[in-house]
Design a protein around this motif. Structure first.
Motif, PDB file in Angstrom:
ATOM      1  N   GLY A  51       0.800  -1.228   0.000  1.00 36.90           N
ATOM      2  CA  GLY A  51       0.000   0.000   0.000  1.00 36.90           C
ATOM      3  C   GLY A  51       0.829   1.273   0.000  1.00 36.90           C
ATOM      4  N   MET A  52       2.040   1.209  -0.551  1.00 33.87           N
ATOM      5  CA  MET A  52       2.911   2.378  -0.566  1.00 33.87           C
ATOM      6  C   MET A  52       3.376   2.718  -1.981  1.00 33.87           C
ATOM      7  SD  MET A  52       5.331   1.959   2.768  1.00 33.87           S
ATOM      8  CE  MET A  52       5.355   0.204   3.014  1.00 33.87           C
ATOM      9  N   ALA A  53       3.697   3.994  -2.163  1.00 33.97           N
ATOM     10  CA  ALA A  53       4.317   4.459  -3.404  1.00 33.97           C
ATOM     11  C   ALA A  53       5.587   5.199  -3.018  1.00 33.97           C
ATOM     12  CB  ALA A  53       3.374   5.390  -4.158  1.00 33.97           C
ATOM     13  N   TYR A  54       6.638   5.026  -3.826  1.00 40.19           N
ATOM     14  CA  TYR A  54       7.935   5.679  -3.579  1.00 40.19           C
ATOM     15  C   TYR A  54       8.295   6.458  -4.833  1.00 40.19           C
ATOM     16  CZ  TYR A  54      12.847   6.305  -2.296  1.00 40.19           C
ATOM     17  OH  TYR A  54      14.068   6.839  -1.972  1.00 40.19           O
ATOM     18  N   ARG A  55       8.606   7.748  -4.636  1.00 35.28           N
ATOM     19  CA  ARG A  55       9.022   8.552  -5.785  1.00 35.28           C
ATOM     20  C   ARG A  55      10.172   9.456  -5.397  1.00 35.28           C
ATOM     21  NH1 ARG A  55       4.379  12.888  -5.341  1.00 35.28           N
ATOM     22  NH2 ARG A  55       5.560  14.300  -4.034  1.00 35.28           N
ATOM     23  N   ILE A  56      10.932   9.848  -6.433  1.00 31.36           N
ATOM     24  CA  ILE A  56      11.926  10.910  -6.292  1.00 31.36           C
ATOM     25  C   ILE A  56      11.490  12.009  -7.244  1.00 31.36           C
ATOM     26  CG2 ILE A  56      14.312  11.617  -6.672  1.00 31.36           C
ATOM     27  CD1 ILE A  56      15.172   8.807  -5.905  1.00 31.36           C
ATOM     28  N   ARG A  57      11.338  13.212  -6.696  1.00 35.78           N
ATOM     29  CA  ARG A  57      10.941  14.359  -7.510  1.00 35.78           C
ATOM     30  C   ARG A  57      12.127  15.304  -7.631  1.00 35.78           C
ATOM     31  NH1 ARG A  57       5.631  17.042  -5.904  1.00 35.78           N
ATOM     32  NH2 ARG A  57       4.788  15.675  -7.485  1.00 35.78           N
ATOM     33  N   ASN A  59      13.096  19.092  -8.713  1.00 36.15           N
ATOM     34  CA  ASN A  59      12.689  20.464  -9.009  1.00 36.15           C
ATOM     35  C   ASN A  59      13.973  21.266  -9.159  1.00 36.15           C
ATOM     36  OD1 ASN A  59       9.782  20.413  -8.913  1.00 36.15           O
ATOM     37  ND2 ASN A  59       9.975  20.067  -6.714  1.00 36.15           N
ATOM     38  N   GLY A  60      14.288  21.644 -10.392  1.00 36.38           N
ATOM     39  CA  GLY A  60      15.553  22.330 -10.627  1.00 36.38           C
ATOM     40  C   GLY A  60      16.700  21.395 -10.299  1.00 36.38           C
ATOM     41  N   LYS A  61      17.560  21.805  -9.345  1.00 31.19           N
ATOM     42  CA  LYS A  61      18.700  20.976  -8.945  1.00 31.19           C
ATOM     43  C   LYS A  61      18.446  20.260  -7.623  1.00 31.19           C
ATOM     44  CE  LYS A  61      22.103  23.717 -11.398  1.00 31.19           C
ATOM     45  NZ  LYS A  61      23.327  24.496 -11.335  1.00 31.19           N
ATOM     46  N   LYS A  62      17.237  20.362  -7.086  1.00 34.29           N
ATOM     47  CA  LYS A  62      16.904  19.741  -5.811  1.00 34.29           C
ATOM     48  C   LYS A  62      16.145  18.442  -6.027  1.00 34.29           C
ATOM     49  CE  LYS A  62      16.789  24.001  -3.209  1.00 34.29           C
ATOM     50  NZ  LYS A  62      16.029  24.870  -2.342  1.00 34.29           N
ATOM     51  N   TYR A  63      16.451  17.461  -5.148  1.00 35.69           N
ATOM     52  CA  TYR A  63      15.798  16.166  -5.198  1.00 35.69           C
ATOM     53  C   TYR A  63      15.119  15.905  -3.861  1.00 35.69           C
ATOM     54  CZ  TYR A  63      18.731  15.372  -9.278  1.00 35.69           C
ATOM     55  OH  TYR A  63      19.340  15.480 -10.500  1.00 35.69           O
ATOM     56  N   GLU A  64      13.967  15.242  -3.931  1.00 32.60           N
ATOM     57  CA  GLU A  64      13.232  14.891  -2.721  1.00 32.60           C
ATOM     58  C   GLU A  64      12.622  13.507  -2.903  1.00 32.60           C
ATOM     59  OE1 GLU A  64      10.299  17.393   0.000  1.00 32.60           O
ATOM     60  OE2 GLU A  64       9.323  16.779  -1.871  1.00 32.60           O
ATOM     61  N   ALA A  65      12.849  12.638  -1.905  1.00 35.20           N
ATOM     62  CA  ALA A  65      12.225  11.310  -1.907  1.00 35.20           C
ATOM     63  C   ALA A  65      10.939  11.401  -1.108  1.00 35.20           C
ATOM     64  CB  ALA A  65      13.155  10.284  -1.288  1.00 35.20           C
ATOM     65  N   THR A  66       9.908  10.724  -1.591  1.00 31.98           N
ATOM     66  CA  THR A  66       8.610  10.718  -0.919  1.00 31.98           C
ATOM     67  C   THR A  66       8.084   9.298  -0.857  1.00 31.98           C
ATOM     68  OG1 THR A  66       8.078  12.930  -1.733  1.00 31.98           O
ATOM     69  CG2 THR A  66       6.227  11.586  -1.011  1.00 31.98           C
ATOM     70  N   VAL A  67       7.580   8.926   0.323  1.00 29.13           N
ATOM     71  CA  VAL A  67       6.829   7.686   0.480  1.00 29.13           C
ATOM     72  C   VAL A  67       5.404   8.095   0.821  1.00 29.13           C
ATOM     73  CG1 VAL A  67       6.503   5.588   1.855  1.00 29.13           C
ATOM     74  CG2 VAL A  67       8.811   6.327   1.233  1.00 29.13           C
ATOM     75  N   MET A  85      11.692  13.514   2.226  1.00 29.34           N
ATOM     76  CA  MET A  85      13.068  13.637   2.689  1.00 29.34           C
ATOM     77  C   MET A  85      13.926  14.224   1.566  1.00 29.34           C
ATOM     78  SD  MET A  85      15.718  10.712   4.092  1.00 29.34           S
ATOM     79  CE  MET A  85      14.528   9.499   3.729  1.00 29.34           C
ATOM     80  N   PRO A  86      14.662  15.312   1.842  1.00 33.23           N
ATOM     81  CA  PRO A  86      15.562  15.847   0.811  1.00 33.23           C
ATOM     82  C   PRO A  86      16.694  14.863   0.520  1.00 33.23           C
ATOM     83  CG  PRO A  86      15.794  17.078   2.872  1.00 33.23           C
ATOM     84  CD  PRO A  86      14.720  16.061   3.085  1.00 33.23           C
ATOM     85  N   LEU A  87      17.102  14.823  -0.749  1.00 32.66           N
ATOM     86  CA  LEU A  87      18.212  13.962  -1.170  1.00 32.66           C
ATOM     87  C   LEU A  87      19.311  14.823  -1.779  1.00 32.66           C
ATOM     88  CD1 LEU A  87      16.260  11.135  -3.054  1.00 32.66           C
ATOM     89  CD2 LEU A  87      17.188  11.029  -0.740  1.00 32.66           C
ATOM     90  N   LYS A  88      20.543  14.346  -1.692  1.00 33.30           N
ATOM     91  CA  LYS A  88      21.664  15.057  -2.309  1.00 33.30           C
ATOM     92  C   LYS A  88      21.785  14.728  -3.790  1.00 33.30           C
ATOM     93  CE  LYS A  88      24.233  15.235   1.961  1.00 33.30           C
ATOM     94  NZ  LYS A  88      24.762  16.430   2.434  1.00 33.30           N
ATOM     95  N   LYS A  89      21.262  13.528  -4.182  1.00 38.22           N
ATOM     96  CA  LYS A  89      21.352  13.130  -5.591  1.00 38.22           C
ATOM     97  C   LYS A  89      20.119  12.306  -5.968  1.00 38.22           C
ATOM     98  CE  LYS A  89      24.186   9.132  -4.423  1.00 38.22           C
ATOM     99  NZ  LYS A  89      25.323   8.346  -4.717  1.00 38.22           N
ATOM    100  N   ASP A  90      19.981  12.068  -7.253  1.00 39.31           N
ATOM    101  CA  ASP A  90      18.841  11.341  -7.805  1.00 39.31           C
ATOM    102  C   ASP A  90      19.064   9.836  -7.675  1.00 39.31           C
ATOM    103  OD1 ASP A  90      16.610  10.555  -9.146  1.00 39.31           O
ATOM    104  OD2 ASP A  90      17.277  11.212 -11.118  1.00 39.31           O
ATOM    105  N   SER A  91      18.982   9.353  -6.433  1.00 43.15           N
ATOM    106  CA  SER A  91      19.214   7.940  -6.164  1.00 43.15           C
ATOM    107  C   SER A  91      18.341   7.531  -4.980  1.00 43.15           C
ATOM    108  CB  SER A  91      20.692   7.732  -5.831  1.00 43.15           C
ATOM    109  OG  SER A  91      20.941   6.386  -5.548  1.00 43.15           O
ATOM    110  N   PRO A  92      17.531   6.468  -5.132  1.00 38.31           N
ATOM    111  CA  PRO A  92      16.623   6.094  -4.045  1.00 38.31           C
ATOM    112  C   PRO A  92      17.350   5.607  -2.799  1.00 38.31           C
ATOM    113  CG  PRO A  92      16.467   4.523  -5.865  1.00 38.31           C
ATOM    114  CD  PRO A  92      17.410   5.599  -6.294  1.00 38.31           C
TER     115      PRO A  92
END
Length: 196
Positions: A51-57, A59-67, A85-92
């Protein structure tokens, strides 16, 4: 209202009618940005089955992981818990979400299975904050873009109304005011459900 609960109304609106909506006295203030969201799961769909979805969004140079957790929905209105949660790079990453309040330990749930890319959602998003009553502020996100899943594509033309402060009754009343002026349709599926 619990800050981890996202409560929103998702609507489908024709582009010609969107111009009427944006010109109406119901709408003010604007900010425009583009985003690219990539959705992930394991090969055996462990997150989806839970029942969960995981995405990385991005926006510009910023990445955010969301569950996002399973949603309760009815009449077009959905409420689901969301952990960002903010991420430093585009990696789950699966660590850090329990500290945000997620009851499920993702590392334990995945049991060593890797997250892999399912599909992407690319949208131009226009956001407006709406003070619809003295107590209620809604965020209106206008998304125009597409879902890319392998060789399949689906167009997105939707408006999301999310409660930032206030009541569900005010959200429903405001949606009724829009519907009295412009043809709109409820979109019961999330972008994740449409991508799957």
């Amino acid at each position: 209202m619990d800050k981890t609960v996202e409560m929103e109304m998702k609507l489908t609106i024709a582009r010609r009618d969107l111009k009427k909506l944006l010109a109406s006295e119901l709408i003010t203030a604007t900010m425009i940005k583009g985003s690219l969201a990539t959705y992930y799961d394991t090969a055996s769909y462990k997150l989806t089955e839970s029942g969960m979805a995981y995405r990385i969004r991005r926006n510009g140079k910023k990445y955010e992981a969301t569950v996002k957790t399973e949603q309760a929905s009815g009449g077009g209105l959905s409420a689901r818990r969301e952990f960002n949660m903010p991420l430093k790079k585009d990696s789950p990453t699966v660590s850090g979400f329990t500290e945000l309040g997620l009851e499920t330990d993702l590392e334990e749930l995945l049991a060593g299975e890797e997250l892999q890319k399912l599909f992407t959602v690319e949208v131009k998003r226009e956001i407006r904050l709406l003070q619809v009553t003295p107590e209620t502020v809604l965020e209106m996100a206008i998304d125009q873009g597409k879902i890319n899943a392998g060789k399949q594509k689906e167009k997105i033309d939707e408006v999301e109304l999310e409660i930032k402060a206030g009541t569900k009754a005010d959200l429903l009343d405001f949606t009724a005011q829009i519907a009295a002026k412009i043809p709109i349709f409820i979109e019961p599926r999330s972008k994740f459900a449409r991508g799957l």
